[in-house]
Scaffold this motif. Structure first.
Motif, short mmCIF file in Angstrom:
data_model
loop_
_atom_site.label_atom_id
_atom_site.label_comp_id
_atom_site.label_asym_id
_atom_site.label_seq_id
_atom_site.Cartn_x
_atom_site.Cartn_y
_atom_site.Cartn_z
N CYS A 39 0.82 -1.22 0.00
CA CYS A 39 0.00 0.00 0.00
C CYS A 39 0.85 1.26 0.00
O CYS A 39 0.37 2.34 -0.35
CB CYS A 39 -0.91 -0.01 1.22
SG CYS A 39 -0.01 0.15 2.80
N GLY A 40 2.09 1.16 0.47
CA GLY A 40 2.98 2.32 0.48
C GLY A 40 2.89 3.18 1.72
O GLY A 40 3.58 4.21 1.81
N ALA A 41 2.06 2.81 2.68
CA ALA A 41 1.90 3.63 3.89
C ALA A 41 3.21 3.76 4.67
O ALA A 41 3.52 4.82 5.20
CB ALA A 41 0.82 3.04 4.79
N CYS A 42 3.97 2.69 4.72
CA CYS A 42 5.24 2.73 5.46
C CYS A 42 6.25 3.64 4.76
O CYS A 42 7.03 4.34 5.41
CB CYS A 42 5.81 1.33 5.62
SG CYS A 42 6.06 0.44 4.07
N ALA A 99 2.09 2.35 11.20
CA ALA A 99 1.52 2.86 9.94
C ALA A 99 1.05 1.73 9.04
O ALA A 99 0.22 1.93 8.17
CB ALA A 99 2.56 3.71 9.20
N CYS A 100 1.55 0.55 9.26
CA CYS A 100 1.22 -0.59 8.39
C CYS A 100 -0.16 -1.16 8.75
O CYS A 100 -0.36 -1.62 9.87
CB CYS A 100 2.28 -1.68 8.52
SG CYS A 100 1.89 -3.13 7.52
N PRO A 101 -1.11 -1.14 7.81
CA PRO A 101 -2.47 -1.61 8.10
C PRO A 101 -2.59 -3.12 8.27
O PRO A 101 -3.57 -3.61 8.81
CB PRO A 101 -3.27 -1.13 6.89
CG PRO A 101 -2.27 -1.07 5.79
CD PRO A 101 -0.98 -0.64 6.44
N GLY A 121 0.02 -5.07 9.62
CA GLY A 121 0.95 -5.59 10.63
C GLY A 121 2.09 -6.40 10.04
O GLY A 121 2.59 -7.33 10.66
N ALA A 122 2.50 -6.03 8.83
CA ALA A 122 3.53 -6.81 8.14
C ALA A 122 4.94 -6.48 8.57
O ALA A 122 5.87 -7.21 8.24
CB ALA A 122 3.40 -6.61 6.63
N LEU A 123 5.09 -5.38 9.31
CA LEU A 123 6.43 -4.95 9.70
C LEU A 123 6.72 -5.28 11.15
O LEU A 123 5.85 -5.18 12.02
CB LEU A 123 6.59 -3.44 9.48
CG LEU A 123 6.43 -2.96 8.04
CD1 LEU A 123 6.42 -1.44 7.99
CD2 LEU A 123 7.56 -3.50 7.18
N SER A 124 7.94 -5.65 11.43
CA SER A 124 8.34 -5.91 12.80
C SER A 124 9.83 -5.63 12.94
O SER A 124 10.57 -5.61 11.96
CB SER A 124 8.06 -7.37 13.19
OG SER A 124 8.76 -8.25 12.34
N ILE A 125 10.23 -5.37 14.18
CA ILE A 125 11.65 -5.17 14.47
C ILE A 125 12.23 -6.52 14.90
O ILE A 125 11.72 -7.15 15.82
CB ILE A 125 11.87 -4.15 15.60
CG1 ILE A 125 11.25 -2.80 15.22
CG2 ILE A 125 13.36 -4.05 15.93
CD1 ILE A 125 12.18 -1.80 14.63
#
Ligand code: SF4
Ligand code: SF4
Length: 67
Positions: free
Chosen positions: A19-22, A54-56, A58-62
Motif C-alpha cells: 500500500c505504500g503507507a510505510c 503505519a502498516c495496516p 501488521g507486516a512490519l516488525s523489528i
C-alpha cells in the motif's frame, strides 16, 4: 534502547499489501516500493518505529539479531 547494528525492520511479504503507507512515514526515506517489491535499506534505517503502526496489515516488525 536497541542497538541499530543488532536489529532491523523485517517485512512479512505474506501480509504486505504494497500500500505504500510505510514508505510515506519513514523519515530517512529508506523504504522503497516498486511494483510488488518492498525494499528496506537497513543501513539507513534509524529504527524510529514509525513504519510499524503505519502498516495496516501488521507486516512490519523489528527483529533483534542474536547477541
Ligand atoms: S523504523 Fe523508521 S527509519 Fe526504519 S524503516 Fe521504519 S520508519 Fe524507516
Ligand atoms: S505499510 Fe505494510 S502493507 Fe503497506 S507497503 Fe508497508 S509493509 Fe506493506
Amino acid at each position: 534502547m536497541i542497538d541499530v547494528a543488532e536489529a532491523y525492520v523485517s517485512v512479512d511479504y505474506d501480509h504486505c499489501s504494497y500500500c505504500g503507507a510505510c514508505v510515506a512515514v519513514c523519515p530517512p526515506d529508506c523504504i522503497t516500493l516498486h511494483d510488488a517489491t518492498l525494499m528496506i535499506d537497513t543501513a539507513a534505517c534509524t529504527l524510529c518505529r514509525r513504519c510499524l503502526p503505519a502498516c495496516p496489515t501488521g507486516a512490519l516488525s523489528i527483529v533483534e539479531a542474536d547477541a
